[in-house]
Motif scaffolding. Structure first.
Motif, mmCIF file in Angstrom:
data_model
loop_
_atom_site.group_PDB
_atom_site.id
_atom_site.type_symbol
_atom_site.label_atom_id
_atom_site.label_comp_id
_atom_site.label_asym_id
_atom_site.label_seq_id
_atom_site.Cartn_x
_atom_site.Cartn_y
_atom_site.Cartn_z
ATOM 1 N N PHE A 96 0.915 -1.175 0.036
ATOM 2 C CA PHE A 96 -0.034 0.087 -0.188
ATOM 3 C C PHE A 96 0.934 1.194 -0.038
ATOM 4 C CE2 PHE A 96 -2.684 -3.275 2.282
ATOM 5 C CZ PHE A 96 -3.312 -3.310 1.191
ATOM 6 N N ASN A 97 2.020 1.389 -0.759
ATOM 7 C CA ASN A 97 2.752 2.356 -0.660
ATOM 8 C C ASN A 97 2.190 3.636 -1.262
ATOM 9 O OD1 ASN A 97 2.878 1.246 -3.115
ATOM 10 N ND2 ASN A 97 5.106 1.506 -3.709
ATOM 11 N N VAL A 98 1.536 3.511 -2.278
ATOM 12 C CA VAL A 98 1.045 4.763 -3.009
ATOM 13 C C VAL A 98 -0.492 5.041 -2.404
ATOM 14 C CG1 VAL A 98 0.475 5.648 -5.344
ATOM 15 C CG2 VAL A 98 2.338 4.048 -5.177
ATOM 16 N N SER A 99 -0.331 6.324 -2.005
ATOM 17 C CA SER A 99 -1.492 6.620 -1.317
ATOM 18 C C SER A 99 -2.895 6.807 -2.176
ATOM 19 C CB SER A 99 -1.436 7.814 -0.336
ATOM 20 O OG SER A 99 -1.464 8.899 -1.300
ATOM 21 N N VAL A 100 -3.936 6.767 -1.308
ATOM 22 C CA VAL A 100 -5.217 6.926 -2.014
ATOM 23 C C VAL A 100 -5.223 8.559 -2.852
ATOM 24 C CG1 VAL A 100 -7.844 7.637 -1.742
ATOM 25 C CG2 VAL A 100 -6.635 5.391 -0.752
ATOM 26 N N ALA A 101 -4.693 9.384 -1.989
ATOM 27 C CA ALA A 101 -4.597 10.848 -2.593
ATOM 28 C C ALA A 101 -3.606 10.890 -3.767
ATOM 29 C CB ALA A 101 -4.129 11.622 -1.265
ATOM 30 N N ALA A 102 -2.547 10.173 -3.619
ATOM 31 C CA ALA A 102 -1.515 10.319 -4.894
ATOM 32 C C ALA A 102 -2.445 9.663 -5.972
ATOM 33 C CB ALA A 102 -0.395 9.705 -4.599
ATOM 34 N N LEU A 103 -3.180 8.488 -5.932
ATOM 35 C CA LEU A 103 -3.727 8.084 -7.247
ATOM 36 C C LEU A 103 -4.931 8.742 -7.665
ATOM 37 C CD1 LEU A 103 -4.041 4.032 -5.496
ATOM 38 C CD2 LEU A 103 -2.427 5.143 -7.373
ATOM 39 N N LEU A 104 -5.680 9.406 -6.541
ATOM 40 C CA LEU A 104 -6.813 10.270 -7.082
ATOM 41 C C LEU A 104 -6.113 11.504 -7.809
ATOM 42 C CD1 LEU A 104 -8.984 10.709 -3.839
ATOM 43 C CD2 LEU A 104 -9.433 9.591 -6.254
ATOM 44 N N ALA A 105 -4.970 11.951 -7.281
ATOM 45 C CA ALA A 105 -4.380 13.091 -8.205
ATOM 46 C C ALA A 105 -3.623 12.830 -9.224
ATOM 47 C CB ALA A 105 -2.926 13.404 -7.019
ATOM 48 N N VAL A 106 -3.226 11.646 -9.481
ATOM 49 C CA VAL A 106 -2.699 11.426 -10.959
ATOM 50 C C VAL A 106 -4.048 11.313 -11.788
ATOM 51 C CG1 VAL A 106 -1.740 9.304 -12.155
ATOM 52 C CG2 VAL A 106 -0.717 9.978 -9.932
ATOM 53 N N GLU A 107 -4.805 10.642 -11.572
ATOM 54 C CA GLU A 107 -6.053 10.891 -12.498
ATOM 55 C C GLU A 107 -6.620 11.989 -12.832
ATOM 56 O OE1 GLU A 107 -8.908 7.258 -12.660
ATOM 57 O OE2 GLU A 107 -8.517 6.866 -10.706
ATOM 58 N N ALA A 108 -6.645 12.910 -11.680
ATOM 59 C CA ALA A 108 -7.099 14.315 -11.822
ATOM 60 C C ALA A 108 -6.219 14.922 -12.888
ATOM 61 C CB ALA A 108 -7.489 15.036 -10.654
ATOM 62 N N SER A 109 -4.736 14.726 -12.616
ATOM 63 C CA SER A 109 -3.889 15.349 -13.466
ATOM 64 C C SER A 109 -3.941 14.898 -14.820
ATOM 65 C CB SER A 109 -2.372 14.943 -13.021
ATOM 66 O OG SER A 109 -2.469 15.421 -11.671
ATOM 67 N N LEU A 110 -4.138 13.867 -15.206
ATOM 68 C CA LEU A 110 -4.286 13.182 -16.628
ATOM 69 C C LEU A 110 -5.592 13.840 -17.008
ATOM 70 C CD1 LEU A 110 -3.003 9.462 -15.875
ATOM 71 C CD2 LEU A 110 -1.871 11.466 -17.322
ATOM 72 N N ASP A 111 -6.699 13.765 -16.377
ATOM 73 C CA ASP A 111 -7.969 14.644 -16.816
ATOM 74 C C ASP A 111 -7.793 16.272 -17.146
ATOM 75 O OD1 ASP A 111 -9.381 12.235 -16.286
ATOM 76 O OD2 ASP A 111 -10.225 13.037 -14.184
ATOM 77 N N ASP A 112 -6.686 16.766 -16.555
ATOM 78 C CA ASP A 112 -6.413 17.959 -16.940
ATOM 79 C C ASP A 112 -5.143 18.244 -17.713
ATOM 80 O OD1 ASP A 112 -7.406 20.471 -16.980
ATOM 81 O OD2 ASP A 112 -6.994 20.992 -14.738
ATOM 82 N N ALA A 113 -4.773 17.197 -18.271
ATOM 83 C CA ALA A 113 -3.367 17.310 -19.045
ATOM 84 C C ALA A 113 -3.303 18.461 -19.928
ATOM 85 C CB ALA A 113 -3.016 16.164 -19.801
#
Ligand SMILES: Cc1ncc(COP(=O)(O)O)c(C=O)c1O
Length: 365
Positions: free
Chosen positions: A252-269
């Motif tokens: 569980f190294n990568v946090s929920v917050a990081a995963l959400l943030a990656v998806e949101a970043s890609l949504d706003d690439a």
């Protein structure tokens, strides 16, 4: 039997140089009695425009932080596969490219194994190789900081487990050439290609991962996507190493917050790439301004930082005099880099404050 806890420490840890992280802007602000928003932070190659607003919205709206994250990061890996034009089952993830480097080394290094590191470069490759019991074989770059290919090839031995190449290279800002990477790959040794600054340079060697099964390409969301504080990096790995990597990765190294943030970043690439464009334009202006100072010799860069030789006075004094004015740039303890500074590209007003301060300091050194 010894009862002294100090004797418990592994020799590799004892021999490691202590890591001196850059000073936190909060500490500098407190030391100078300056409001934090007056600090100009140009020491860690972060995105000065911050993250996408969609990241903040996604983190604020999420309501299941009581659950552990998806250990396999399935959805994020699918999204990254599209973004990086690769297959999701070749992607591995970590808490920043830093952790991905650790996990690759943990997967491959037995005591005494060698890792080739062309210097100057990102210090983590050497430090972590040594921590894990490996031997970092440093191969100096030439006077323009290009890879010395003959020396690199000559350094490969039966104990070589990997070659690290950073492109664009931190701290020097220059790219490797495709034929250099191909020559290294043709030796059969594992090439770990660190593309932390890919989005800023706009050039990638990712297509070579389809041709060669000994290439790992590292990327991060810390720089272009402006989420360094949330910690997310990934790598496209040789297929045969992927399963081994997953065994080594803490679940569980990568946090929920990081995963959400990656998806949101890609949504706003699109928005993020617009900030990257601004950074590129400002980089060219910063280069010209640094070059106009008679005691700095900046090197051309395709990344969001510029490496400069301090040709008069002492780089550490310049660093300190900037810090006294609330301006943070990167200086180096390593004797071979003592005369250099690395400056990240900030917003135009930050460049202006930096250059004004450097002009004042230049009159004194
Ligand atoms: C070349 C290089 N690789 C990796 C990293 C680490 O990035 P992350 O924040 O994803 O751990 C950095 C950060 O400065 C870097 O410059």
């Amino acid at each position: 039997m010894s009862r002294n806890p100090a004797d418990l420490v592994r020799a590799n840890v004892r021999n490691l140089h202590a890591y001196h992280p850059v000073e936190a802007p909060e500490s500098l602000a407190a030391r100078l009695g300056m409001p934090i928003d007056r600090i100009v932070k140009l020491d860690s190659n972060e995105n000065p425009y911050g993250c996408s607003i969609l990241v903040q919205e996604a983190l604020g709206a999420f309501d299941r932080y009581n659950h552990y994250p998806d250990a396999q990061a399935e959805r994020v890996r699918e999204r990254l596969a599209t973004y990086a034009d690769t297959a999701a089952d070749r992607i591995v993830v970590g808490t920043g490219a830093d952790e991905v480097i650790d996990l690759i080394l943990l997967t491959i290094i037995d005591p005494g194994d060698e890792v080739i590191v062309p210097t100057p470069t990102f210090g983590v490759y050497r430090a972590r190789t040594e921590l894990f019991g490996g031997v970092a074989v440093e191969v100096p770059r030439d006077e323009h900081f290009e890879l010395d290919m003959d020396a690199m090839l000559a350094a490969i031995t039966p104990r070589t487990k990997a070659v690290f190449v950073c492109s664009p290279n931190n701290p020097t800002g220059n790219m490797a050439a495709q034929q250099q990477i191909v020559r290294l790959l043709e030796t059969g040794v594992l090439v770990v290609l660190d593309e932390a600054y890919y989005e800023i340079a706009g050039k990638t060697f990712m297509p070579l991962t389809r041709e060669f099964d000994n290439l790992a390409v590292l990327r991060t969301f810390s720089k272009w996507a402006g989420i360094a504080g949330l910690r997310f990096g990934y790598a496209v790995m040789p297929q045969v190493l992927v399963d081994e990597f997953w065994k080594v990765k803490p679940p569980f190294n990568v946090s929920v917050a990081a995963l959400l943030a990656v998806e949101a970043s890609l949504d706003d690439a699109e928005y993020l790439h617009m900030t990257v464009n601004r950074i590129r334009n400002e980089q060219r202006r910063l280069y010209r301004l640094l070059k106009s100072l008679d005691y700095l010799r900046p090197y051309p860069s395709v990344a969001n930082f510029i490496f400069s030789e301090v040709t008069r006075g002492d780089a550490h004094d310049v660093h300190q005099l900037l810090a006294d004015r609330g301006i943070m740039v990167r200086a180096y303890g390593d004797p071979s880099l003592r005369d250099y500074l690395r400056v990240s590209v900030g917003r135009p007003e930050e460049t202006n404050r930096l250059i004004t301060a450097l002009q004042t300091i230049g009159a004194r050194v």
